[in-house]
Design a protein around this motif. Sequence first.
Motif, short mmCIF file in Angstrom:
data_model
loop_
_atom_site.label_atom_id
_atom_site.label_comp_id
_atom_site.label_asym_id
_atom_site.label_seq_id
_atom_site.Cartn_x
_atom_site.Cartn_y
_atom_site.Cartn_z
N ILE A 163 0.85 -1.21 0.00
CA ILE A 163 0.00 0.00 0.00
C ILE A 163 0.87 1.25 0.00
CG2 ILE A 163 -1.69 1.34 1.32
CD1 ILE A 163 -2.86 -1.40 2.21
N SER A 164 1.91 1.26 0.86
CA SER A 164 2.81 2.42 0.90
C SER A 164 3.55 2.60 -0.41
CB SER A 164 3.81 2.26 2.05
OG SER A 164 3.14 2.27 3.29
N LEU A 165 3.90 1.48 -1.04
CA LEU A 165 4.67 1.55 -2.28
C LEU A 165 3.96 2.38 -3.35
CD1 LEU A 165 7.23 0.64 -3.69
CD2 LEU A 165 6.00 -1.39 -4.44
N ARG A 166 2.63 2.30 -3.40
CA ARG A 166 1.88 3.08 -4.39
C ARG A 166 2.12 4.58 -4.24
NH1 ARG A 166 -4.21 1.41 -3.92
NH2 ARG A 166 -3.62 0.99 -1.79
N TYR A 167 2.32 5.03 -2.99
CA TYR A 167 2.49 6.46 -2.72
C TYR A 167 3.95 6.89 -2.69
CZ TYR A 167 -2.39 6.02 -1.52
OH TYR A 167 -3.74 5.76 -1.56
N LEU A 168 4.85 5.91 -2.64
CA LEU A 168 6.27 6.23 -2.50
C LEU A 168 7.08 6.02 -3.77
CD1 LEU A 168 6.82 4.67 1.04
CD2 LEU A 168 6.79 7.11 0.45
N GLN A 169 6.45 5.58 -4.85
CA GLN A 169 7.17 5.38 -6.10
C GLN A 169 7.88 6.68 -6.49
OE1 GLN A 169 7.97 2.90 -7.93
NE2 GLN A 169 6.61 1.29 -7.24
N GLY A 170 9.18 6.59 -6.71
CA GLY A 170 9.95 7.76 -7.11
C GLY A 170 10.37 8.66 -5.96
#
Length: 90
Positions: A69-76
């Motif tokens: 879930i966090s990965l979706r918001y932390l890409q880049g």
Amino acid sequence: MINVTELAAAKITELLAEEQKPAAGLRVFVQGGGCSGFQYGLMIDEGEGDADADQVFEVHGVRLLVDPISLRYLQGAEVDFVDNQMEIGR
């Protein structure tokens, strides 16, 4: 992918050595923050994470663990270190 600056990686490695946890990783996450939106967090993670869900990145020798879930918001995103020592004059 999440980037870690060289300075941040050096500070993370230094912190893990001070805490005597050189094999630990850094968990990077996002959580709901109510009216003000998301809050971003970092914490030492001594485990291997959830092998079925967590993404594990190695950047400049630092292991990052990120839940899906966090990965979706932390890409880049980029993890950096800033020293904000402030002195108050007399």
